[in-house]
Enzyme design. Structure first.
Site, PDB file in Angstrom:
ATOM      1  N   LYS A 180     -17.596 -18.259   9.174  1.00  0.00           N
ATOM      2  CA  LYS A 180     -17.472 -16.919   8.598  1.00  0.00           C
ATOM      3  C   LYS A 180     -18.829 -16.201   8.640  1.00  0.00           C
ATOM      4  CE  LYS A 180     -13.307 -18.228   7.620  1.00  0.00           C
ATOM      5  NZ  LYS A 180     -13.107 -19.331   8.572  1.00  0.00           N
TER       6      LYS A 180
HETATM    7  C1  LIG Z   1      -6.880 -17.162   7.410  1.00  0.00           C
HETATM    8  C2  LIG Z   1      -7.557 -18.334   6.778  1.00  0.00           C
HETATM    9  N1  LIG Z   1      -7.184 -18.750   5.560  1.00  0.00           N
HETATM   10  C3  LIG Z   1      -7.791 -19.774   4.937  1.00  0.00           C
HETATM   11  C4  LIG Z   1      -8.823 -20.456   5.525  1.00  0.00           C
HETATM   12  C5  LIG Z   1      -9.434 -21.620   4.820  1.00  0.00           C
HETATM   13  O1  LIG Z   1     -10.760 -21.375   4.436  1.00  0.00           O
HETATM   14  P1  LIG Z   1     -11.655 -22.574   3.893  1.00  0.00           P
HETATM   15  O2  LIG Z   1     -12.114 -23.353   5.081  1.00  0.00           O
HETATM   16  O3  LIG Z   1     -12.782 -21.901   3.175  1.00  0.00           O
HETATM   17  O4  LIG Z   1     -10.807 -23.380   2.978  1.00  0.00           O
HETATM   18  C6  LIG Z   1      -9.265 -20.070   6.804  1.00  0.00           C
HETATM   19  C7  LIG Z   1     -10.377 -20.771   7.447  1.00  0.00           C
HETATM   20  O5  LIG Z   1     -10.744 -20.549   8.553  1.00  0.00           O
HETATM   21  C8  LIG Z   1      -8.616 -18.984   7.449  1.00  0.00           C
HETATM   22  O6  LIG Z   1      -8.980 -18.573   8.675  1.00  0.00           O
END
Ligand SMILES: Cc1ncc(COP(=O)(O)O)c(C=O)c1O
Length: 374
Positions: A180
């Site tokens: 990110k």
């Molecule tokens: C659309 C979406 N939702 C949720 C997540 C999950 O994020 P995290 O890795 O911080 O749990 C991601 C991670 O890439 C994502 O792209």
């Protein structure tokens, strides 16, 4: 090898991390509180609640809203599997709806067809950072009397009509995973306009505690905390928050760079008859977290063959966005609506390298390689 992505840290992040390590606060201390305040202020939101990831944040929100066993939550299948998993973690059933191929975001007409008596929420993803049509989904959610929860994992700094994604959300969750724009290694941030929900989330992220360690230490009187309900360890550490604060301060610089790089790819691929570039509406400010290119029927190769040819030239790529319903974990899920656009995007999209330190020469190498194969 040109990687697909690479986090961007400077000396300030390093110094902040060392200072946090030496401060004596390890978890949920003053830096977490400061990061939450800075994040809420950056968005103009009322409350920001730091958590260990976007996945745990989404789970916590669903749990706090009373969504669980026997309930259904509408999600796009075309998303990182964490979106569907958060629903499953809450004990509820993810119901997949189709997307709009132009923006990769949930299609309101398809989502409307999936609503049932058991639907409790729509989990609207701003895919790869491209803002979804929140207004349409707010209308749908109101009509169906269900919650609208925004999965803004990728969308930090993206805007619609000059308003940041999440600024007006009832509740939205961001990710600080290394892919990110703003990263804390792992981490997430929930934003909400509800003070009551924020209080509950702060308690639930730390095992249902009645007051934070930070507040307890700050008290001049001895206080004995209570654990009021069964909660989770979804805490963020002060070390992560210290890094996040520096990264958040650099967000405008990160976005300006990405938009310049994104425009370079757009210019190179826009006129090619076999390629579709991201569809960015005039009122949208796209953070270009991920550059998704789609192969159209005229392409000379398949997406997978293109990935292989690029790899052989020292260029790493990723398959576009996964489709949860095609993964073994969700393969047995019965589909309520057809997902043709999801299947098409899943088959034909590719993620090209894009990261802050990527040079124009690196980008030109990628552009030339893609154009020579496609
Ligand atoms: C659309 C979406 N939702 C949720 C997540 C999950 O994020 P995290 O890795 O911080 O749990 C991601 C991670 O890439 C994502 O792209």
């Amino acid at each position: 090898m040109i990687p697909v992505s690479r986090p961007h840290f400077g000396i300030e992040e390093e110094q902040a991390a060392v200072a946090a390590l030496r401060s004596g606060w390890v978890t949920q201390g003053p830096r977490v509180a400061e990061f939450e305040r800075a994040f809420a202020a950056a968005l103009g939101q009322l409350e920001a609640i730091a958590v260990s990831s976007c996945t745990t944040g989404l789970h916590l929100v669903l749990h706090a809203l009373g969504i669980g066993r026997g309930d259904e939550v509408i999600v796009p299948s075309l998303s990182f599997i964490a979106t569907a998993n958060a629903v499953a973690h809450a004990g509820a059933t993810p119901v997949f709806a189709d997307i709009d191929l132009a923006t990769y975001n949930l299609d309101a007409a398809s989502a409307a067809k999936t609503i049932s008596r058991r639907t409790k929420a729509i989990l609207l993803v701003h895919q790869v950072g491209l803002p979804a049509d929140v207004a349409a989904f707010r209308r749908l959610a109101r009509r169906a009397r269900v919650r609208l929860i925004e999965d803004a994992a990728c969308a930090i700094g993206s805007q619609v009509n000059g308003r940041p994604v999440g600024a007006d959300a009832d509740v939205a969750v961001f990710s600080f995973h290394p892919r990110k724009l703003v990263t804390t290694g792992e981490g997430g941030m929930i934003v909400t306009r509800s003070r009551a929900l924020a209080r509950r989330l702060r308690s639930l992220r730390h095992h249902g505690v009645s007051m934070s360690d930070f507040a307890r230490h700050a008290s001049g009187k001895v206080v004995i905390e209570a654990y009021r309900e069964v909660g989770y360890n979804y805490r963020m550490t002060d070390l992560q928050a210290a890094v996040g604060l520096v990264q958040l301060g650099r967000l405008p610089e990160f976005i300006a760079r990405r938009q310049e790089q994104g425009a370079r790819y757009d210019r190179a691929f826009a006129k090619h008859p076999a390629l579709a570039i991201p569809d960015v509406a005039p009122d949208v400010g796209f953070n270009y977290q991920t550059y998704l290119l789609r192969l159209l029927p005229g392409a000379r190769v398949s997406r997978d063959a293109l990935m292989q040819r690029l790899l052989e030239q020292g260029i790493a790529t990723r398959r576009g966005v996964m489709a949860a319903h095609r993964e073994p974990a969700y393969k047995k899920t019965r589909l309520r609506v057809p997902l043709p656009a999801t299947n098409e995007a899943n088959r034909t999209a590719i993620v090209l390298p894009l990261y802050h330190a990527m040079t124009a020469a690196d980008q030109d190498r990628v552009i030339e390689a893609v154009l020579s194969v496609v």
